[in-house]
Design an enzyme around this catalytic site. Structure first.
Site, PDB file in Angstrom:
ATOM      1  N   THR A 273       0.803  -1.222   0.000  1.00 17.80           N
ATOM      2  CA  THR A 273       0.000   0.000   0.000  1.00 17.80           C
ATOM      3  C   THR A 273       0.834   1.268   0.000  1.00 17.80           C
ATOM      4  OG1 THR A 273      -0.185  -0.148   2.405  1.00 17.80           O
ATOM      5  CG2 THR A 273      -1.959  -1.128   1.113  1.00 17.80           C
ATOM      6  N   CYS A 274       2.007   1.234   0.635  1.00 17.96           N
ATOM      7  CA  CYS A 274       2.850   2.433   0.674  1.00 17.96           C
ATOM      8  C   CYS A 274       3.275   2.839  -0.730  1.00 17.96           C
ATOM      9  CB  CYS A 274       4.083   2.188   1.544  1.00 17.96           C
ATOM     10  SG  CYS A 274       3.699   2.069   3.299  1.00 17.96           S
ATOM     11  N   MET A 275       3.458   1.842  -1.606  1.00 21.60           N
ATOM     12  CA  MET A 275       3.947   2.106  -2.961  1.00 21.60           C
ATOM     13  C   MET A 275       2.830   2.059  -3.999  1.00 21.60           C
ATOM     14  SD  MET A 275       7.364  -0.288  -2.790  1.00 21.60           S
ATOM     15  CE  MET A 275       7.856   0.158  -4.448  1.00 21.60           C
TER      16      MET A 275
END
Length: 524
Positions: A491-493
């Site tokens: 999710t961060c990327m």
């Protein structure tokens, strides 16, 4: 007509994913589908060449405003509400973004504040106490952090700077973006639930109007509630600097209060409380012979009692119920004043005034504006209309699949023409908007994504607004049959690790499984 043209150009540019500065006048036209839109009705009989010439004039005006004039205007001493309708939304946002980046107070050599949240307090979606909500946990921990430490530059690139970092108890999370975005999503969910009392469901929802919309709860507030409202305002500013659209559905009267625009006593009352609006209209329009019948109807709804002069005759008194259900007097000694034909207009005005005061909710709105003003300069709001500040804060509640596809990268040898990639996009095209929002939440931990990106202005592809670009990559490892594997994300990327499914049916099944059954908010 100029205002209608500006509003039409704003919508056209959102659809084409370009800015008005890059729109050629010959791309401006009204097609038959626009005839049903009342907002452009006044433009339908205007020759197309006249529309294009007028747009060229407005385009030149906005270019001058953006590059030369607006940066010189002292917005604190200026009220441009009448003129801001001639300024394109993108022009305002460009100036606003420059100001936000020029008012950064936390420099790179200062570490971001960190808060620790306990996911077990809201396990299963059940919140036992408001103190256990992410909102209250964060408010307590950030209350001792100077607001200057939350004023960061606008989020950009692959490793954006956010106002604070989040650590979840018992969880090991790599990266900060996914957990920060999930926090904002969860907080918005809490604010619009019964777990917190800061917002109240729109009263018109009981008449199937504006369902899902909320307003600030209109009641006297304690010091603790004032601090929570202040933190709510800070979160609005933090989301603007982070460019994370908040999934908040607030009534238009809230945004009017935020930018300091007066309420419309007719339209805003009808939108917020259509039952009270109809009630007031009855008193304003009935005949003298209908007074007793109307009082009998109201008496059955517990709004009145019996007339002291004639005990068997129903009557109305100068009282009404607040949005929170409390009966109040509309004037001093109102319970002893009977509504008559002579004073019925005074009564109707008093009921309307009560509701409008509740909608304005000056005490609560002052606290929200104070919190917002500690993160972004409040004078910027003088440029924006209520709809535009809502758009800048909450984005659009739908996913533009064409825009998302144009801002997607394929990694490790994958190509858009690969069969399973085509299955992927075909499956998303078959999704409803609700399913698309769930997919976006699954992939990057936010329900709404920006509908703008610097690369649409001709900037480099690297100048993306987070979470863009979406990345599609092969799955980790090579073991096992592809159809038996599941979709994973980082999710961060905003990275989707997509197995090479052999059919569209399998792709649909795995995508729907992922968005409906994967409850873990953090990816790994």
């Amino acid at each position: 007509m100029d205002v209608a043209l500006v509003q039409y150009i704003n919508r056209l540019c959102r659809h084409l994913a370009i800015t008005p500065a890059r729109l050629h006048p010959h791309e401006v036209y009204l097609d038959p589908s626009d005839a049903a839109d009342p907002r452009v009705a006044c433009l339908l009989n205007v020759p197309v060449e006249s529309l294009r010439l007028r747009f060229a004039l407005l385009q030149s005006l906005n270019n001058t405003l953006e590059s030369f004039f607006l940066p010189l205007v002292e917005l604190r001493q200026t009220h441009i509400s009448e003129q801001h309708c001639l300024i394109f939304y993108d022009t305002k946002v460009t100036v606003m973004n420059r100001v936000l980046n020029a008012t950064v107070q936390r420099t790179a050599d200062h570490a971001a504040p960190e808060i620790t949240l306990d996911p077990l307090e809201i396990v299963g979606g059940e919140i036992r106490s408001s103190e256990n909500t992410y909102f209250c946990q964060a408010a307590r921990q950030l209350s001792c952090v100077p607001s200057s430490q939350l004023c960061v530059k606008l989020a950009s690139g692959g490793d954006p700077t956010y106002a604070f970092n989040i650590r979840f108890t018992g969880e090991e999370v790599h990266g900060t973006s996914g957990s920060f975005r999930h926090f904002l999503w969860q907080v918005c969910k809490e604010l619009q639930s019964s777990a917190l009392s800061l917002l109240l469901p729109c009263p018109s929802a009981s008449a199937n109007r504006n369902k899902g919309k909320s307003i600030l709860t209109p009641c006297p507030i304690s010091y603790a509630e004032e601090q929570l409202l202040h933190f709510f305002g800070q979160l609005l500013g933090i989301a603007i600097r982070a460019d994370v659209p908040l999934p908040l559905d607030l009534l238009g009267s809230f945004w009017k209060g935020l930018v300091g625009e007066p309420l419309d006593p007719e339209q805003d009352l009808q939108e917020a409380d259509v039952l009270t609006y109809n009630y007031v209209k009855k008193f304003e329009n009935f005949n003298e012979s209908e007074l007793e019948a109307l009082c009998a109807e109201i008496s059955s709804q517990h709004h009145s009692g019996e007339s002291p002069e004639s005990p068997s005759r129903p009557c109305c008194t100068f009282t009404y119920y607040t949005m929170t259900g409390e009966e109040v007097e509309l004037c001093q000694g109102g319970r002893s004043f009977t509504v008559s034909w002579e004073n019925k207009d005074v009564y109707a005005r008093a009921v309307r005034s009560l509701r409008l005061r509740e909608l304005q909710n000056l005490e609560c709105m002052t606290a929200v504006r104070a919190g917002l003003g500690s993160i972004i300069p409040l004078q910027l709001l003088t440029m924006l209309s209520p709809l535009e500040i809502e758009l800048r804060t909450c984005g659009l509640p739908y996913i533009n699949l064409k825009f998302l596809k144009a801002h997607t990268m394929y990694q490790v040898g994958l190509m858009e023409t690969d069969q399973h990639i085509e299955f992927f996009w075909t499956a998303l095209e078959m999704f409803t908007q609700e399913e698309l929002c769930k997919f976006i939440k699954f992939a990057c931990n936010q329900e709404r994504i920006p509908f703008t990106c610097p690369c649409r202005d001709g900037g480099p592809d690297t100048a993306h607004v987070p979470p863009y670009p979406m990345k599609i990559a092969p799955p980790d490892g090579a073991a096992g049959q592809s159809d038996s594997r599941y979709i994973r994300v980082e999710t961060c990327m905003f990275m989707v690790k997509l197995p090479q499914y052999t059919s569209l049916d399998v792709m649909l099944e795995k995508l729907r499984y992922a968005i409906h059954y994967r409850e873990d908010p953090l990816s790994g």
